[in-house]
Design an enzyme around this catalytic site. Sequence first.
Site, short mmCIF file in Angstrom:
data_model
loop_
_atom_site.label_atom_id
_atom_site.label_comp_id
_atom_site.label_asym_id
_atom_site.label_seq_id
_atom_site.Cartn_x
_atom_site.Cartn_y
_atom_site.Cartn_z
N LYS A 152 1.28 22.07 7.35
CA LYS A 152 0.96 22.02 5.92
C LYS A 152 0.64 20.59 5.50
O LYS A 152 1.51 19.73 5.47
CB LYS A 152 2.12 22.51 5.06
N GLY A 205 8.06 12.73 4.49
CA GLY A 205 7.86 12.68 3.05
C GLY A 205 9.02 11.98 2.39
O GLY A 205 9.68 11.14 3.00
N SER A 206 9.27 12.37 1.16
CA SER A 206 10.31 11.68 0.39
C SER A 206 11.70 12.10 0.87
O SER A 206 11.89 13.20 1.40
CB SER A 206 10.15 12.02 -1.08
N THR A 207 12.65 11.22 0.65
CA THR A 207 14.03 11.51 1.03
C THR A 207 14.55 12.72 0.26
O THR A 207 15.27 13.56 0.80
CB THR A 207 14.90 10.26 0.79
N VAL A 209 12.88 15.45 -0.92
CA VAL A 209 12.43 16.72 -0.34
C VAL A 209 12.99 16.87 1.08
O VAL A 209 13.34 17.98 1.51
CB VAL A 209 10.88 16.84 -0.36
N GLY A 210 13.12 15.74 1.79
CA GLY A 210 13.71 15.79 3.13
C GLY A 210 15.08 16.44 3.14
O GLY A 210 15.43 17.20 4.04
N GLU A 227 11.21 12.23 8.83
CA GLU A 227 10.77 10.84 8.66
C GLU A 227 10.63 10.64 7.16
O GLU A 227 9.77 11.25 6.53
CB GLU A 227 9.42 10.59 9.34
N CYS A 261 5.50 4.00 4.54
CA CYS A 261 6.96 4.10 4.65
C CYS A 261 7.53 2.87 5.35
O CYS A 261 8.70 2.57 5.19
CB CYS A 261 7.35 5.37 5.37
N GLU A 354 12.30 2.54 -3.25
CA GLU A 354 10.99 2.53 -2.61
C GLU A 354 9.92 2.66 -3.69
O GLU A 354 9.87 3.67 -4.39
CB GLU A 354 10.89 3.71 -1.64
#
Length: 450
Positions: A152, A205-207, A209-210, A227, A261, A354
């Site tokens: 995706k 992606g972002s922390t 959503v991670g 990551e 990142c 970030e």
Amino acid sequence: MTDILDPATERVIAQVPGSTGEDTDRAIAAARRAFPAWRDVAPGDRARLLRRFAEAIDAHSEELAQLEVRNAGHTIANARWEAGNARDVLHYYAGAPERLTGRQIPVAGGIDVTFREPLGVVGVIVPWNFPMPIASWGFAPALAAGNTVVLKPAELTPLTAIRIGELALDAGLPEGVFTVVPGKGSVVGARIAGHRDVAKLVFTGSTEVGRQIAAAAAARLIPVTLELGGKSANIVFADADLERAAATAPYGVFDNAGQDCCARSRILVQRSVYDRFLGLLEPAVAGVVVGDPADPKSEMGPLISAAQRESVAAYVPEGAPVAFRGSVPAGPGFWYPPTVLAPVSPGDRTAREEIFGPVVAVIPFEDEADAIAIANDSDYGLSGSIWTENVGRALRVARAVESGNLSVNSHSSVRYWTPFGGYKQSGLGRELGPDALEAFTEVKNVFIAT
Ligand code: NAD
């Protein structure tokens, strides 16, 4: 249909269908059907197909690079590197199928052997900042190990992924082995993350959503590689080659307009050389060529979207300690100038969060212990640089900084044949390099009585 914009002109360049949950289910079902036959392809044949896939990307690398320039606003030099990186990652893991060996372990009464079995359907969910490389870091080792993949891409940047999906079919990968499903994170991404037929998740992606992806993986107890974000430190000691450290620092943070990142978005400078360093940094920042990403002379393009620019600008309100900044073209496009904030104290928001844009915080430090303490005083731990002419200090600091990827007297983070990944909230697991393949297999132990 979703409008896809060129961030340098704000014009619509394509329309892409937003896939539904049902579309996602169909892609996962096709990947599941394709799995047994793909797993059983002879290792040499699977390797050959992956090489053909790599060659197809190579043959279309200029087309892919141009597509990324328009879709993501990447400079053409970067975009060419990115298409080449996807090709190289495929070539590297195309060497894996014949080398995916197990062990023979001494036992009494028979023989004991281990196999590295593929997992099944791997879901790969990627962000908009480096669409081609990041996708390939997931799909190449997954396919090489005998898994099938559903990819995706990010909503904003689906075009190169869609094209790479077509090239995979052209190269001879069977239908269902590698499927690209563009669409919303909350629809397609969430469906992949929660689907019972997905055996492993790879997320970049972002922390925030991670964490949701990790929770979805935990609910079904499936493996996950994450990551996530970063707030990496570029540590400049008084004994460094200050000219080179200052000349390269802008490129360590402003590359891809800071939407990286690994961006070294905190520059830690030893107090005794702080003023001299800033004096050298100013012309280096002024020299960053910001402009039309299709122009080979451009070193920095626009941000990805109006929303991203707003989010970056919010970190530099009226009265922010802007020491100096670069320039941007006039007219349309989501431009934001390279911006240096100094001095910034380690507790400030710009030193902790970030920003994911071309804004860097310069922070003074006293000595080696102080530099390490400030560098580690972060929720993140992805990357970082250490500038010193003292080899002992370089190694001491490299061992002490809690981060997955460090470079000494350089800002490089990514080589496809070395491991890449983060400490702390920057992620879980490692991509690339010789060991990443193992994250796409289960170890099976078989005892045979003699
Ligand atoms: P994001 O987390 O918003 O989105 C990443 C991907 O996840 C997109 O494809 C998105 O559609 C999808 N997604 C969103 N919500 C989802 C959900 N609920 N379920 C499943 N999928 C969902 O991140 P972004 O804004 O696209 O990317 C920027 C972030 O990525 C930054 O924080 C950056 O640091 C990080 N990043 C990390 C690395 C790394 O290797 N560590 C590399 C690149 C980017």
